[in-house]
Design a protein around this motif. Structure first.
Motif, mmCIF file in Angstrom:
data_model
loop_
_atom_site.group_PDB
_atom_site.id
_atom_site.type_symbol
_atom_site.label_atom_id
_atom_site.label_comp_id
_atom_site.label_asym_id
_atom_site.label_seq_id
_atom_site.Cartn_x
_atom_site.Cartn_y
_atom_site.Cartn_z
ATOM 1 N N PHE A 47 0.868 -1.300 -0.005
ATOM 2 C CA PHE A 47 -0.062 -0.013 -0.090
ATOM 3 C C PHE A 47 0.999 1.144 0.279
ATOM 4 O O PHE A 47 2.142 1.258 0.622
ATOM 5 N N THR A 48 -0.030 2.466 -0.557
ATOM 6 C CA THR A 48 0.784 3.711 -0.173
ATOM 7 C C THR A 48 0.840 4.065 1.241
ATOM 8 O O THR A 48 0.289 3.376 1.967
ATOM 9 N N GLU A 49 1.471 5.071 1.479
ATOM 10 C CA GLU A 49 1.562 5.390 3.059
ATOM 11 C C GLU A 49 0.163 5.760 3.492
ATOM 12 O O GLU A 49 -0.081 5.478 4.595
ATOM 13 N N GLY A 63 -3.840 3.881 5.993
ATOM 14 C CA GLY A 63 -2.533 4.041 6.209
ATOM 15 C C GLY A 63 -1.865 2.586 6.498
ATOM 16 O O GLY A 63 -2.504 1.626 7.218
ATOM 17 N N ARG A 64 -0.552 2.507 6.249
ATOM 18 C CA ARG A 64 0.189 1.434 6.338
ATOM 19 C C ARG A 64 0.041 0.937 7.802
ATOM 20 O O ARG A 64 0.218 -0.417 8.054
ATOM 21 N N ARG A 68 -1.139 -2.474 8.753
ATOM 22 C CA ARG A 68 -0.309 -3.521 9.552
ATOM 23 C C ARG A 68 -0.887 -4.167 10.634
ATOM 24 O O ARG A 68 -0.864 -5.395 10.703
ATOM 25 N N ALA A 69 -1.524 -3.279 11.547
ATOM 26 C CA ALA A 69 -1.850 -3.754 12.763
ATOM 27 C C ALA A 69 -3.060 -4.660 12.537
ATOM 28 O O ALA A 69 -3.210 -6.026 13.229
ATOM 29 N N PHE A 70 -3.796 -4.161 11.770
ATOM 30 C CA PHE A 70 -5.171 -5.428 11.479
ATOM 31 C C PHE A 70 -4.781 -6.651 10.781
ATOM 32 O O PHE A 70 -5.353 -7.802 11.416
ATOM 33 N N MET A 71 -3.685 -6.609 10.138
ATOM 34 C CA MET A 71 -3.156 -7.833 9.239
ATOM 35 C C MET A 71 -2.497 -8.595 10.504
ATOM 36 O O MET A 71 -2.802 -9.957 10.308
ATOM 37 N N ALA A 137 -3.324 2.030 -3.438
ATOM 38 C CA ALA A 137 -3.862 3.198 -2.914
ATOM 39 C C ALA A 137 -5.240 3.183 -2.450
ATOM 40 O O ALA A 137 -5.390 3.631 -1.345
ATOM 41 N N GLY A 138 -5.909 2.087 -2.857
ATOM 42 C CA GLY A 138 -7.166 1.477 -2.349
ATOM 43 C C GLY A 138 -7.629 0.315 -2.772
ATOM 44 O O GLY A 138 -7.209 -0.267 -3.986
#
Length: 152
Positions: A47-49, A63-64, A68-71, A137-138
């Motif tokens: 993903f983009t920032e 946002g990354r 990241r936390a979700f994954m 981006a999405g």
């Protein structure tokens, strides 16, 4: 008889054979690869920032760091050992640096090679090219096929 990596890529690209199409279709391939390793960092880096992840069940991450936390939590729980797969069904370029992709795929439960109909999705990818590299981006998906439910 095993299928070569080149043949698998050819099957993946299907009718999308231009170098430009193949380049942007590397975005889903990177995500599939990161998911195969259950790497929250790897998924976030696709993903983009300020990228956006939207999934069924009211998942909306921006946002990354949020992605990241979700994954990371997902790989420790319901997605542990899972994979994802998909096929591009549409590639459109809005400009030299923006592409819209549509894929059909889904989550592969741990140890499975076929998508359970309840885990099949139709996905939309908004990809942007920054500094010569394509990023996500999405991303948004919704259920499709036998597992899809219309609720309105």
């Amino acid at each position: 008889m095993s299928v070569s990596a080149e043949d698998r890529l050819s099957d993946y690209y299907g009718p999308f054979t231009s170098e430009r199409e193949k380049e942007v279709l590397g975005v889903p391939l990177r995500l599939v690869g990161a998911w195969a390793e259950n790497s929250a960092d790897g998924v976030a880096e696709v993903f983009t920032e300020d990228g956006i992840l939207i999934l069924p069940g009211d998942v909306y991450k921006v946002g990354r760091d949020e992605i990241r936390a979700f994954m990371k939590a997902a790989y420790a729980g319901p997605f542990k050992g899972s994979g994802v797969t998909g096929q591009p069904v549409d590639v459109r370029f809005a400009s030299d640096s923006v592409a819209l992709l549509r894929t059909h795929g889904g989550i592969l439960a741990a140890g499975e090679t076929e998508i359970d109909p309840e885990l099949a999705v139709r996905s939309t990818w908004v990809c942007v090219k920054k500094d010569g590299e394509w990023f996500l981006a999405g991303y948004q998906n919704s259920p499709r096929g036998a597992g899809a439910t219309l609720r309105w």
